[in-house]
Scaffold this motif. Structure first.
Motif, PDB file in Angstrom:
ATOM      1  N   GLU A   9       1.036  -0.995  -0.037  1.00  0.00           N
ATOM      2  CA  GLU A   9      -0.434  -0.177   0.195  1.00  0.00           C
ATOM      3  C   GLU A   9       0.825   0.990   0.078  1.00  0.00           C
ATOM      4  O   GLU A   9       1.745   1.472   0.849  1.00  0.00           O
ATOM      5  N   ASP A  10       0.822   2.414  -1.338  1.00  0.00           N
ATOM      6  CA  ASP A  10       1.370   3.779  -1.327  1.00  0.00           C
ATOM      7  C   ASP A  10       0.786   4.374  -0.244  1.00  0.00           C
ATOM      8  O   ASP A  10       1.626   5.288   0.377  1.00  0.00           O
ATOM      9  N   GLU A  11      -0.335   3.875   0.242  1.00  0.00           N
ATOM     10  CA  GLU A  11      -0.622   5.333   1.179  1.00  0.00           C
ATOM     11  C   GLU A  11       0.024   4.691   2.578  1.00  0.00           C
ATOM     12  O   GLU A  11      -0.305   3.908   3.481  1.00  0.00           O
ATOM     13  N   GLN A  12       1.012   6.064   2.859  1.00  0.00           N
ATOM     14  CA  GLN A  12       1.423   4.943   4.365  1.00  0.00           C
ATOM     15  C   GLN A  12       0.699   5.017   5.560  1.00  0.00           C
ATOM     16  O   GLN A  12       0.631   4.459   6.697  1.00  0.00           O
ATOM     17  N   LYS A  13      -0.672   6.147   5.724  1.00  0.00           N
ATOM     18  CA  LYS A  13      -1.455   6.172   6.971  1.00  0.00           C
ATOM     19  C   LYS A  13      -1.963   4.831   7.427  1.00  0.00           C
ATOM     20  O   LYS A  13      -2.208   4.285   7.588  1.00  0.00           O
ATOM     21  N   GLU A  25      -2.875  -8.958  15.745  1.00  0.00           N
ATOM     22  CA  GLU A  25      -3.143 -10.117  16.073  1.00  0.00           C
ATOM     23  C   GLU A  25      -1.831 -11.430  16.425  1.00  0.00           C
ATOM     24  O   GLU A  25      -2.545 -12.420  15.352  1.00  0.00           O
ATOM     25  N   GLY A  26      -0.451 -10.846  16.119  1.00  0.00           N
ATOM     26  CA  GLY A  26       0.118 -11.867  16.478  1.00  0.00           C
ATOM     27  C   GLY A  26       0.372 -12.099  14.717  1.00  0.00           C
ATOM     28  O   GLY A  26       1.626 -13.260  14.854  1.00  0.00           O
ATOM     29  N   PHE A  27       0.209 -11.703  13.515  1.00  0.00           N
ATOM     30  CA  PHE A  27       1.750 -12.012  12.553  1.00  0.00           C
ATOM     31  C   PHE A  27       2.416 -11.334  12.658  1.00  0.00           C
ATOM     32  O   PHE A  27       3.354 -10.220  12.348  1.00  0.00           O
ATOM     33  N   ASN A  28       3.295 -11.893  11.190  1.00  0.00           N
ATOM     34  CA  ASN A  28       4.743 -10.785  11.206  1.00  0.00           C
ATOM     35  C   ASN A  28       4.247  -9.927  10.004  1.00  0.00           C
ATOM     36  O   ASN A  28       3.754 -10.768   8.898  1.00  0.00           O
ATOM     37  N   VAL A  29       4.363  -9.102   9.627  1.00  0.00           N
ATOM     38  CA  VAL A  29       4.222  -8.535   8.881  1.00  0.00           C
ATOM     39  C   VAL A  29       5.496  -8.046   8.508  1.00  0.00           C
ATOM     40  O   VAL A  29       5.802  -6.868   8.599  1.00  0.00           O
ATOM     41  N   PHE A  30       5.059  -7.962   7.040  1.00  0.00           N
ATOM     42  CA  PHE A  30       6.322  -7.000   5.585  1.00  0.00           C
ATOM     43  C   PHE A  30       5.109  -6.318   4.952  1.00  0.00           C
ATOM     44  O   PHE A  30       3.966  -6.694   4.616  1.00  0.00           O
ATOM     45  N   GLU A  31       5.912  -5.289   4.595  1.00  0.00           N
ATOM     46  CA  GLU A  31       4.928  -3.897   4.233  1.00  0.00           C
ATOM     47  C   GLU A  31       6.160  -3.331   2.823  1.00  0.00           C
ATOM     48  O   GLU A  31       6.974  -3.329   2.952  1.00  0.00           O
ATOM     49  N   ALA A  32       5.397  -3.065   2.189  1.00  0.00           N
ATOM     50  CA  ALA A  32       6.086  -2.502   0.739  1.00  0.00           C
ATOM     51  C   ALA A  32       5.403  -1.308   0.347  1.00  0.00           C
ATOM     52  O   ALA A  32       3.626  -1.520   0.251  1.00  0.00           O
ATOM     53  N   GLU A  33       5.787   0.107  -0.028  1.00  0.00           N
ATOM     54  CA  GLU A  33       5.132   1.040  -0.703  1.00  0.00           C
ATOM     55  C   GLU A  33       4.764   0.979  -1.662  1.00  0.00           C
ATOM     56  O   GLU A  33       4.536   2.006  -2.858  1.00  0.00           O
ATOM     57  N   ASN A  34       5.646   0.070  -3.309  1.00  0.00           N
ATOM     58  CA  ASN A  34       5.340  -0.136  -4.372  1.00  0.00           C
ATOM     59  C   ASN A  34       5.663  -0.827  -4.719  1.00  0.00           C
ATOM     60  O   ASN A  34       5.959  -2.090  -3.869  1.00  0.00           O
ATOM     61  N   GLY A  35       5.282  -1.613  -6.406  1.00  0.00           N
ATOM     62  CA  GLY A  35       4.929  -2.646  -6.604  1.00  0.00           C
ATOM     63  C   GLY A  35       6.044  -3.599  -6.557  1.00  0.00           C
ATOM     64  O   GLY A  35       6.831  -4.846  -6.609  1.00  0.00           O
ATOM     65  N   GLN A  36       7.760  -2.807  -6.963  1.00  0.00           N
ATOM     66  CA  GLN A  36       8.665  -3.046  -7.435  1.00  0.00           C
ATOM     67  C   GLN A  36       8.945  -3.784  -5.970  1.00  0.00           C
ATOM     68  O   GLN A  36       9.486  -4.983  -5.795  1.00  0.00           O
ATOM     69  N   ILE A  50      -1.007 -12.344   1.296  1.00  0.00           N
ATOM     70  CA  ILE A  50      -1.067 -10.875   0.076  1.00  0.00           C
ATOM     71  C   ILE A  50      -2.030 -10.012   0.459  1.00  0.00           C
ATOM     72  O   ILE A  50      -2.913 -10.853  -0.334  1.00  0.00           O
ATOM     73  N   ILE A  51      -1.818  -9.074   1.560  1.00  0.00           N
ATOM     74  CA  ILE A  51      -2.608  -7.494   0.879  1.00  0.00           C
ATOM     75  C   ILE A  51      -2.120  -6.754   0.185  1.00  0.00           C
ATOM     76  O   ILE A  51      -1.717  -5.927  -0.194  1.00  0.00           O
ATOM     77  N   LEU A  52      -2.925  -6.448  -1.259  1.00  0.00           N
ATOM     78  CA  LEU A  52      -2.565  -6.003  -2.702  1.00  0.00           C
ATOM     79  C   LEU A  52      -3.527  -4.197  -2.984  1.00  0.00           C
ATOM     80  O   LEU A  52      -4.243  -4.832  -3.730  1.00  0.00           O
ATOM     81  N   GLU A  58       5.437   2.270 -10.101  1.00  0.00           N
ATOM     82  CA  GLU A  58       6.594   2.079 -10.358  1.00  0.00           C
ATOM     83  C   GLU A  58       6.139   0.235 -11.218  1.00  0.00           C
ATOM     84  O   GLU A  58       5.653   0.053 -12.594  1.00  0.00           O
ATOM     85  N   LEU A  59       5.233  -0.494  -9.918  1.00  0.00           N
ATOM     86  CA  LEU A  59       4.096  -1.618 -10.482  1.00  0.00           C
ATOM     87  C   LEU A  59       2.650  -1.346 -10.360  1.00  0.00           C
ATOM     88  O   LEU A  59       2.803  -1.194  -8.989  1.00  0.00           O
ATOM     89  N   ASP A  60       1.411  -1.265 -10.858  1.00  0.00           N
ATOM     90  CA  ASP A  60       1.013  -0.968 -10.188  1.00  0.00           C
ATOM     91  C   ASP A  60       0.290  -2.334  -9.632  1.00  0.00           C
ATOM     92  O   ASP A  60       0.832  -4.017 -10.461  1.00  0.00           O
ATOM     93  N   GLY A  61      -1.019  -2.920  -8.959  1.00  0.00           N
ATOM     94  CA  GLY A  61      -1.380  -4.298  -9.028  1.00  0.00           C
ATOM     95  C   GLY A  61      -1.730  -5.640  -9.419  1.00  0.00           C
ATOM     96  O   GLY A  61      -1.389  -6.312  -9.296  1.00  0.00           O
TER      97      GLY A  61
END
Length: 224
Positions: A9-13, A25-36, A50-52, A58-61
């Motif tokens: 998700e590119d919207e930081q907030k 909720e106990g998940f390990n979370v990785f985050e990305a602000e762009n598709g690449q 993946i929540i996309l 750069e690369l769209d969903g």
């Protein structure tokens, strides 16, 4: 074992809020602000869902979903600011498992993600085991499907749809029934979602696609 979630998700907030909910909720979370970056993380880490977002730099969903589907059937929930039906159908064509329209409740998104992971891991209440019918072999433990001995790659929704049809072979299943059973009673999609997935499933089944029969004005049934 903790599950690894990739939030793209590119919207930081919005990304920060979503990350906080999943972390709590106990998940390990990785985050990305762009598709690449999402593609890079996916290649390096073991991601379980993946929540996309669709609109990404750069690369769209769409492109991210298409690339990931070439190498993995990991569950993908797509986020969109639009409720356009054609957008959703395109996402399903590319292999997305579910859609969530913005604005959304993070609590509901977490609940949907948990339910999808349970179904994907075979802990959603289905009887585990192997099914063999008409040259189609379905292993519910490994979630591997073979047609005449050759493995085919199905998304999670396609796998669930095929399994449910086979388990109810000879019974006409309405589109509403299939939506409720595969997508859940809280899903707000329409009948075209089922038709799109049936079309994709038939294509992957090849000659065995004839087993999924269309019953006019009623629905579908699996019949060998």
């Amino acid at each position: 074992m903790k599950r690894n979630i990739l939030i793209v998700e590119d919207e930081q907030k919005l990304r920060d809020i979503t990350v906080d909910y999943f972390t709590n909720e106990g998940f390990n979370v990785f985050e990305a602000e762009n598709g690449q970056k999402a593609i890079d993380i996916f290649r390096e880490e073991e991601i379980h869902l993946i929540i996309l977002d669709i609109m990404l730099p750069e690369l769209d969903g769409w492109s991210v979903c298409r690339r990931i589907r070439k190498i993995s059937d990991v569950p993908i929930i797509m986020l969109t600011a639009r409720s356009d039906e054609d957008d959703k159908l395109l996402g399903f064509e590319l292999g997305a498992d579910e859609y969530v329209t913005k604005p959304f409740s993070p609590k509901v998104l977490v609940a949907r993600s948990k339910a999808m992971l349970k179904r994907a891991e075979g802990t959603g209440g289905k009887e585990e085991g192997a099914i063999s019918i008409g040259g189609i072999d379905v292993n519910q433990l490994s979630r591997i499907v073979r047609v005449d001995g050759e493995e085919i790659i199905l998304t999670h929704k396609e796998f669930e749809l095929l399994t449910y049809l086979i388990e109810n072979k000879g019974i006409v299943l309405s589109r509403e029934n299939l939506l409720n059973q595969i997508w859940g009673y809280d899903y707000y999609g329409d009948d075209r979602t089922v038709d799109t997935h049936i079309k994709k499933l038939r294509k992957k089944l090849g000659e065995k696609a004839i087993y999924i029969r269309t019953v006019i004005r009623a629905g579908y049934k699996f019949e060998v």
